[in-house]
Design a protein around this motif. Structure first.
Motif, PDB file in Angstrom:
ATOM      1  N   LYS A 142       0.834  -1.213   0.000  1.00 44.37           N
ATOM      2  CA  LYS A 142       0.000   0.000   0.000  1.00 44.37           C
ATOM      3  C   LYS A 142       0.860   1.251   0.000  1.00 44.37           C
ATOM      4  O   LYS A 142       0.592   2.206  -0.736  1.00 44.37           O
ATOM      5  CB  LYS A 142      -0.962  -0.021   1.198  1.00 44.37           C
ATOM      6  CG  LYS A 142      -2.002  -1.130   1.150  1.00 44.37           C
ATOM      7  CD  LYS A 142      -3.094  -0.918   2.186  1.00 44.37           C
ATOM      8  CE  LYS A 142      -2.622  -1.132   3.604  1.00 44.37           C
ATOM      9  NZ  LYS A 142      -2.265  -2.530   3.864  1.00 44.37           N
ATOM     10  N   SER A 143       1.894   1.258   0.829  1.00 43.71           N
ATOM     11  CA  SER A 143       2.749   2.449   0.902  1.00 43.71           C
ATOM     12  C   SER A 143       3.540   2.663  -0.386  1.00 43.71           C
ATOM     13  O   SER A 143       3.679   3.808  -0.857  1.00 43.71           O
ATOM     14  CB  SER A 143       3.710   2.342   2.084  1.00 43.71           C
ATOM     15  OG  SER A 143       3.030   2.549   3.307  1.00 43.71           O
ATOM     16  N   VAL A 144       4.068   1.587  -0.963  1.00 45.79           N
ATOM     17  CA  VAL A 144       4.816   1.709  -2.214  1.00 45.79           C
ATOM     18  C   VAL A 144       3.905   2.218  -3.327  1.00 45.79           C
ATOM     19  O   VAL A 144       4.271   3.118  -4.099  1.00 45.79           O
ATOM     20  CB  VAL A 144       5.458   0.359  -2.600  1.00 45.79           C
ATOM     21  CG1 VAL A 144       6.015   0.406  -4.019  1.00 45.79           C
ATOM     22  CG2 VAL A 144       6.554   0.011  -1.612  1.00 45.79           C
ATOM     23  N   TYR A 145       2.710   1.663  -3.410  1.00 48.17           N
ATOM     24  CA  TYR A 145       1.733   2.084  -4.426  1.00 48.17           C
ATOM     25  C   TYR A 145       1.390   3.555  -4.253  1.00 48.17           C
ATOM     26  O   TYR A 145       1.403   4.344  -5.214  1.00 48.17           O
ATOM     27  CB  TYR A 145       0.492   1.206  -4.307  1.00 48.17           C
ATOM     28  CG  TYR A 145      -0.542   1.413  -5.392  1.00 48.17           C
ATOM     29  CD1 TYR A 145      -0.549   0.608  -6.531  1.00 48.17           C
ATOM     30  CD2 TYR A 145      -1.524   2.389  -5.282  1.00 48.17           C
ATOM     31  CE1 TYR A 145      -1.500   0.776  -7.524  1.00 48.17           C
ATOM     32  CE2 TYR A 145      -2.481   2.566  -6.274  1.00 48.17           C
ATOM     33  CZ  TYR A 145      -2.463   1.761  -7.387  1.00 48.17           C
ATOM     34  OH  TYR A 145      -3.405   1.933  -8.369  1.00 48.17           O
ATOM     35  N   GLU A 146       1.073   3.947  -3.015  1.00 45.57           N
ATOM     36  CA  GLU A 146       0.700   5.343  -2.750  1.00 45.57           C
ATOM     37  C   GLU A 146       1.871   6.278  -3.013  1.00 45.57           C
ATOM     38  O   GLU A 146       1.690   7.403  -3.491  1.00 45.57           O
ATOM     39  CB  GLU A 146       0.230   5.488  -1.299  1.00 45.57           C
ATOM     40  CG  GLU A 146      -1.049   4.733  -0.966  1.00 45.57           C
ATOM     41  CD  GLU A 146      -2.302   5.543  -1.243  1.00 45.57           C
ATOM     42  OE1 GLU A 146      -2.193   6.609  -1.883  1.00 45.57           O
ATOM     43  OE2 GLU A 146      -3.389   5.126  -0.820  1.00 45.57           O
ATOM     44  N   SER A 147       3.085   5.842  -2.704  1.00 48.84           N
ATOM     45  CA  SER A 147       4.252   6.684  -2.934  1.00 48.84           C
ATOM     46  C   SER A 147       4.466   6.910  -4.425  1.00 48.84           C
ATOM     47  O   SER A 147       4.649   8.051  -4.875  1.00 48.84           O
ATOM     48  CB  SER A 147       5.499   6.048  -2.320  1.00 48.84           C
ATOM     49  OG  SER A 147       6.642   6.828  -2.591  1.00 48.84           O
TER      50      SER A 147
END
Length: 377
Positions: free
Chosen positions: A337-342
C-alpha cells in the motif's frame, strides 16, 4: 468518505448479519464474506466486519436488481475518486473482478466507485492512532478559545488526526513529538513538523491548509517506505529506458510480464492476471501507469519492472511516459500500500515525470527516486 457513502448508496441500516438475512439472500452474504476474505489476503485490509458486510451485501443485491432491469446509475465521483483515493479504488476494482467471475456481472466505472465508497468508509472507520497524523494545538486558553478550537478540529479531522496536546505557550511544544502544529498565533520554533496557522473563530478554519498538510505528511511516510525498500523492489535487469516498442498498454504489459517471467520473478499466469486487471479499469493516472496482478499467488519474488518512454505510450485515453509493472509477493504484502501510494503521489506530479523521463540508466533512476523520497525531500 463515510458521509459520501451514505449519501450516494442510500444505505443506513442495522449493522448485523441477522438483520441482513431478513432482506438479503444468504448466498449474497456468503459471497460478500468470501470476497472480503480474499481482499484481506491480497491487501491486508480486513473488511470482514458486519459494519461493512451488511451494507455491502445490500448493495450487491441492489446491483443485481439494477443489472437485471437494465438500469444504470451514474456516479459523479467516478473520475475524481480514482485520483483522490487510489488504493481504495484499486481494492474496489479487485472486488469488481471477483464479482464478474462469480456472478457474470459487467461492472463499469460508476459501479466500481460505489463499491469504493463502501470500502473507504470501512477503512476510515478502522483507522488506528498509528495510522493518523499526530497533532499539537497551540492556542491561548482565553475565554474557552483553545477548547473551542480543539473541538472544531476534532469534529472535522477525527479520522485523520490524533490530538496529542493543547498548549498555550510556544515554549511548551519543544518537549513534544508530533507531525502537525495547528496554531492561532505566529511561531518561530522550527522542527520536523508541519505548521498551519488558523483563526479560531473563522468560518472555515483554514481547512484546506490543514488537509494539504496532512496529505504531505502521509505522502512522506509512504515515500520513506519506498526509499527504505528501493533495493528490494527495483533491479537493473527490470529497468527499460527507452521502453520496449509497444502499440498500446496491453502489448507493453505483455512484454514486461514476459521479462519478469524470464527473470524468475513471477509464475505462469501472471501476465494474464495483470491484463485482466487492466481490462477491468485502466491503471493509468495521467502520464504514469501502475499495472499489477490481483491474483496474489502468481509472484515468486517481489519486483517492479520500470519502462520509461519519452515519446509516450498510448494507454487507453492517456499517453503514459512512465509505467511500473508491480509484482508483489506475500513477503512484501504489508508494504504494498505504501509503495503504491508513494509511486502514485510522486508520479502524478508532472514535473517529476519530466525528471524521470531524463533517466537513461538504472543508476540515474535510482538516484532520482532516492532524492525524491529521502526525509525532507
Amino acid at each position: 468518505i463515510y458521509l459520501l457513502f451514505k449519501s450516494f448508496t442510500g444505505t443506513e441500516m442495522e449493522s448485523s448479519t441477522e438483520a441482513a438475512c431478513r432482506i438479503v439472500d444468504e448466498k449474497i452474504l456468503e459471497l460478500a464474506y468470501s470476497i472480503t476474505s480474499r481482499i484481506n489476503e491480497l491487501y491486508l485490509i480486513d473488511l470482514r466486519d458486519d459494519s461493512f458486510l451488511v451494507p455491502f451485501a445490500l448493495h450487491l443485491s441492489t446491483l443485481l436488481f439494477r443489472q437485471r432491469a437494465g438500469a444504470h446509475i451514474s456516479n459523479p465521483l467516478s473520475f475524481t475518486f480514482k485520483y483522490d483515493c487510489p488504493i481504495i479504488y484499486d481494492v474496489a476494482v479487485s472486488i469488481s473482478i471477483m464479482l464478474r467471475e462469480q456472478l457474470s456481472l459487467q461492472i463499469n466505472d460508476d459501479e466500481i466507485t460505489f463499491i469504493a465508497l463502501h470500502v473507504g468508509a470501512e477503512v476510515e472507520r478502522q483507522k488506528t492512532t498509528a495510522d493518523k497524523v499526530s497533532c499539537v494545538i497551540l492556542c491561548p486558553s482565553y475565554h474557552g478559545m483553545a477548547e473551542a478550537l480543539r473541538n472544531r478540529i476534532q469534529a472535522n479531522f477525527s479520522t485523520q488526526l490524533t490530538i496529542v496536546q493543547v498548549v498555550s505557550y510556544e515554549h511548551q511544544i519543544g518537549r513534544l513529538k508530533f507531525d502537525l502544529l495547528i496554531t492561532s498565533m505566529p511561531v518561530h520554533t522550527v522542527g520536523a513538523f508541519e505548521t498551519v496557522q488558523v483563526t479560531p473563530y473563522a468560518k472555515d478554519l483554514n481547512y484546506a491548509a490543514i488537509n494539504s498538510a496532512i496529505t504531505r505528511i502521509v505522502q512522506r511516510r509512504h515515500n520513506q517506505v519506498l526509499h527504505d525498500n528501493f533495493g528490494r523492489f527495483f533491479r537493473s535487469e527490470l529497468f527499460f529506458s527507452p521502453a520496449p516498442e509497444a502499440r498500446d498498454e496491453f502489448e507493453l504489459i505483455a512484454l514486461l510480464a514476459d521479462r519478469l517471467m524470464r527473470e524468475g520473478c513471477v509464475r505462469e499466469g501472471f501476465r494474464e492476471n495483470v491484463l485482466a486487471r487492466e481490462r477491468a479499469a485502466s491503471t493509468a493516472f495521467g502520464s504514469v501507469a501502475i499495472p499489477h496482478s490481483v491474483a496474489g499467488d502468481d509472484v515468486v519474488r517481489t519486483s517492479i519492472a520500470v519502462a520509461i518512454s519519452d515519446k509516450g505510450i498510448r494507454w487507453g485515453g492517456s499517453i503514459v511516459h512512465v509505467a511500473f509493472l508491480i509484482a508483489i509477493g506475500d513477503d512484501a504484502r504489508e508494504t504494498f500500500k505504501s509503495v503504491y501510494e508513494s509511486l502514485f503521489g510522486l508520479f502524478t506530479d508532472a514535473s517529476l515525470v519530466d525528471r524521470a523521463r531524463e533517466a537513461s540508466s538504472f543508476d540515474e533512476f535510482a538516484r532520482f527516486i532516492r532524492s525524491c523520497t529521502e526525509t525532507g525531500a
